[in-house]
Write an enzyme that holds these catalytic residues in place. Structure first.
Site, PDB file in Angstrom:
ATOM      1  N   THR A  46      18.602 -16.147  67.597  1.00 59.29           N
ATOM      2  CA  THR A  46      17.196 -16.092  67.984  1.00 59.29           C
ATOM      3  C   THR A  46      16.403 -15.234  67.012  1.00 59.29           C
ATOM      4  O   THR A  46      15.334 -15.630  66.539  1.00 59.29           O
ATOM      5  CB  THR A  46      17.058 -15.532  69.408  1.00 59.29           C
ATOM      6  OG1 THR A  46      17.865 -16.291  70.292  1.00 59.29           O
ATOM      7  CG2 THR A  46      15.610 -15.580  69.866  1.00 59.29           C
ATOM      8  N   THR A  47      16.938 -14.047  66.707  1.00 63.32           N
ATOM      9  CA  THR A  47      16.263 -13.138  65.788  1.00 63.32           C
ATOM     10  C   THR A  47      16.218 -13.708  64.381  1.00 63.32           C
ATOM     11  O   THR A  47      15.323 -13.396  63.599  1.00 63.32           O
ATOM     12  CB  THR A  47      16.966 -11.771  65.782  1.00 63.32           C
ATOM     13  OG1 THR A  47      17.157 -11.339  67.135  1.00 63.32           O
ATOM     14  CG2 THR A  47      16.156 -10.721  65.046  1.00 63.32           C
ATOM     15  N   TYR A 110      15.283 -26.057  77.755  1.00 61.74           N
ATOM     16  CA  TYR A 110      14.295 -27.113  78.007  1.00 61.74           C
ATOM     17  C   TYR A 110      14.813 -28.243  78.890  1.00 61.74           C
ATOM     18  O   TYR A 110      14.153 -28.618  79.854  1.00 61.74           O
ATOM     19  CB  TYR A 110      13.750 -27.689  76.678  1.00 61.74           C
ATOM     20  CG  TYR A 110      12.671 -28.734  76.887  1.00 61.74           C
ATOM     21  CD1 TYR A 110      11.409 -28.365  77.350  1.00 61.74           C
ATOM     22  CD2 TYR A 110      12.922 -30.078  76.664  1.00 61.74           C
ATOM     23  CE1 TYR A 110      10.426 -29.310  77.560  1.00 61.74           C
ATOM     24  CE2 TYR A 110      11.939 -31.035  76.871  1.00 61.74           C
ATOM     25  CZ  TYR A 110      10.687 -30.653  77.325  1.00 61.74           C
ATOM     26  OH  TYR A 110       9.721 -31.590  77.548  1.00 61.74           O
ATOM     27  N   TYR A 136      26.217 -17.640  74.838  1.00 60.46           N
ATOM     28  CA  TYR A 136      24.977 -16.878  74.756  1.00 60.46           C
ATOM     29  C   TYR A 136      24.149 -17.240  75.979  1.00 60.46           C
ATOM     30  O   TYR A 136      23.549 -18.314  76.045  1.00 60.46           O
ATOM     31  CB  TYR A 136      24.254 -17.219  73.457  1.00 60.46           C
ATOM     32  CG  TYR A 136      22.964 -16.490  73.187  1.00 60.46           C
ATOM     33  CD1 TYR A 136      22.558 -15.371  73.912  1.00 60.46           C
ATOM     34  CD2 TYR A 136      22.121 -16.923  72.152  1.00 60.46           C
ATOM     35  CE1 TYR A 136      21.383 -14.718  73.642  1.00 60.46           C
ATOM     36  CE2 TYR A 136      20.939 -16.277  71.864  1.00 60.46           C
ATOM     37  CZ  TYR A 136      20.570 -15.174  72.608  1.00 60.46           C
ATOM     38  OH  TYR A 136      19.383 -14.530  72.325  1.00 60.46           O
ATOM     39  N   ARG A 141      14.923 -17.208  78.116  1.00 60.62           N
ATOM     40  CA  ARG A 141      14.459 -18.085  77.048  1.00 60.62           C
ATOM     41  C   ARG A 141      14.839 -19.545  77.279  1.00 60.62           C
ATOM     42  O   ARG A 141      14.186 -20.442  76.757  1.00 60.62           O
ATOM     43  CB  ARG A 141      15.031 -17.636  75.697  1.00 60.62           C
ATOM     44  CG  ARG A 141      14.391 -16.394  75.123  1.00 60.62           C
ATOM     45  CD  ARG A 141      14.950 -16.099  73.745  1.00 60.62           C
ATOM     46  NE  ARG A 141      14.367 -14.915  73.148  1.00 60.62           N
ATOM     47  CZ  ARG A 141      13.300 -14.909  72.350  1.00 60.62           C
ATOM     48  NH1 ARG A 141      12.713 -16.046  72.045  1.00 60.62           N
ATOM     49  NH2 ARG A 141      12.841 -13.785  71.839  1.00 60.62           N
ATOM     50  N   LYS A 164      27.555 -13.197  75.074  1.00 60.53           N
ATOM     51  CA  LYS A 164      26.378 -12.361  74.897  1.00 60.53           C
ATOM     52  C   LYS A 164      25.512 -12.600  76.116  1.00 60.53           C
ATOM     53  O   LYS A 164      24.939 -13.674  76.295  1.00 60.53           O
ATOM     54  CB  LYS A 164      25.624 -12.725  73.613  1.00 60.53           C
ATOM     55  CG  LYS A 164      24.337 -11.916  73.416  1.00 60.53           C
ATOM     56  CD  LYS A 164      23.577 -12.394  72.194  1.00 60.53           C
ATOM     57  CE  LYS A 164      22.253 -11.619  72.053  1.00 60.53           C
ATOM     58  NZ  LYS A 164      21.448 -12.098  70.900  1.00 60.53           N
ATOM     59  N   ILE A 205      24.729  -6.582  71.204  1.00 61.27           N
ATOM     60  CA  ILE A 205      24.255  -7.428  70.109  1.00 61.27           C
ATOM     61  C   ILE A 205      22.766  -7.167  70.013  1.00 61.27           C
ATOM     62  O   ILE A 205      21.998  -7.500  70.918  1.00 61.27           O
ATOM     63  CB  ILE A 205      24.592  -8.901  70.343  1.00 61.27           C
ATOM     64  CG1 ILE A 205      26.122  -9.058  70.408  1.00 61.27           C
ATOM     65  CG2 ILE A 205      23.999  -9.773  69.235  1.00 61.27           C
ATOM     66  CD1 ILE A 205      26.598 -10.465  70.668  1.00 61.27           C
TER      67      ILE A 205
END
Length: 290
Positions: A46-47, A110, A136, A141, A164, A205
């Protein structure tokens, strides 16, 4: 692989003024983070602005990065999205890259699958990969998240060895208690660092690791020696700064600070905008950045 790894930084993807990946800046940042206390990396997460990287860019980025890190810490490459077939193909390709130690796969966003659908999704990725897979779980999100029971079930897969988790301390504690001893549990919430480690998680993380690797490493070092007072003081100092890095859409704030330091260009890809001068000054003041 994860037994002694407390601090994993989810590293940014630096871009040039021409909107290509800035490999020299990435290399320099990688060296700095390792010197400051980062022990491993998530790349293209994501980052790292994964949704805006093409498949070709991801493969080139992961190949370069794994070679550059050169075994100085585990490299976990993101292959997950909301298309299982694409994730499976990427898992096959990326897990064959020399120096990639594990894959990261996010809960499908989504399209909002059921728990049964997500078990099938992650199992397909893990079956296709030749290195271990880290789940993850980030419902904030992705709109849906893995239940604790689903994570526990997926933890039985022979090629899924970590999660994560971006939910609550209660969830982290449950997963530590109910997954196999060799299944690694990490928080993806920087501000949970101290609490997560205390309830038995492997570590964090981190996004804040870009700026505060030495202080976060200090939390873990203090805990290892039983110095709760120092660990608590460091976490109290870190928490408002960690939260500030998410006061604008990430990775905008951390990129703005790294750019302020002359380490990267202040460049993101749409739909994430780079911070403007006023926003950057706001972040600098709130971080009390010197």
């Amino acid at each position: 692989m994860y037994s002694e790894i407390n601090l994993i930084t989810a590293i940014i993807t630096p871009f040039t003024v021409d909107d290509t990946i800035d490999y020299p800046a990435l290399d320099a940042l990688t060296d700095k983070l390792l010197e400051d206390g980062t022990q491993g990396f998530v790349i293209g997460g994501t980052t790292g602005e994964s949704p805006t990287l093409t498949t070709a860019e991801k493969i080139a980025l992961y190949t370069h990065f794994a070679e550059y890190v050169g075994g100085r810490g585990p490299v976990i490459a993101n292959v997950g999205d909301n298309n299982t077939a694409h994730s499976v193909e990427l898992a096959k390709t990326v897990s064959a890259i020399a120096g990639i130690d594990a894959l990261l796969a996010v809960t499908p966003y989504y399209n909002k699958p059921s728990q049964k659908g997500m078990i099938a999704h992650f199992s397909a990725i893990a079956d296709a990969a030749s290195v271990p897979v880290m789940l993850y779980n980030i419902p904030g999100r992705s709109a849906v998240g893995l239940t604790n029971a689903t994570v526990v079930e997926l933890a039985q897969h022979p090629n899924i060895n970590a999660v994560k988790q971006v939910t609550t301390i209660d969830d982290l504690a449950y997963l530590v208690e109910h997954t196999p001893a060799d299944f690694a549990v990490y928080t993806g919430e920087d501000a949970q660092t101290l609490a997560a480690k205390v309830v038995g998680a492997n570590g964090t993380i981190s996004v804040a690791g870009h700026l505060y690797s030495s202080e976060i490493a200090g939390v873990f070092a203090a805990l290892a020696t039983g110095d709760i007072q120092t660990a608590g003081a460091l976490q109290r100092w870190l928490t408002p700064r960690m939260n500030t890095l998410f006061s604008y859409p990430s990775p905008g704030p951390v990129k703005a600070i790294l750019a302020h330091e002359g380490l990267i260009n202040n460049a993101t890809r749409l739909p994430i905008l780079p911070l403007d001068a006023t926003e950057t000054q706001d972040i600098l003041q709130r971080l009390e950045w010197k």
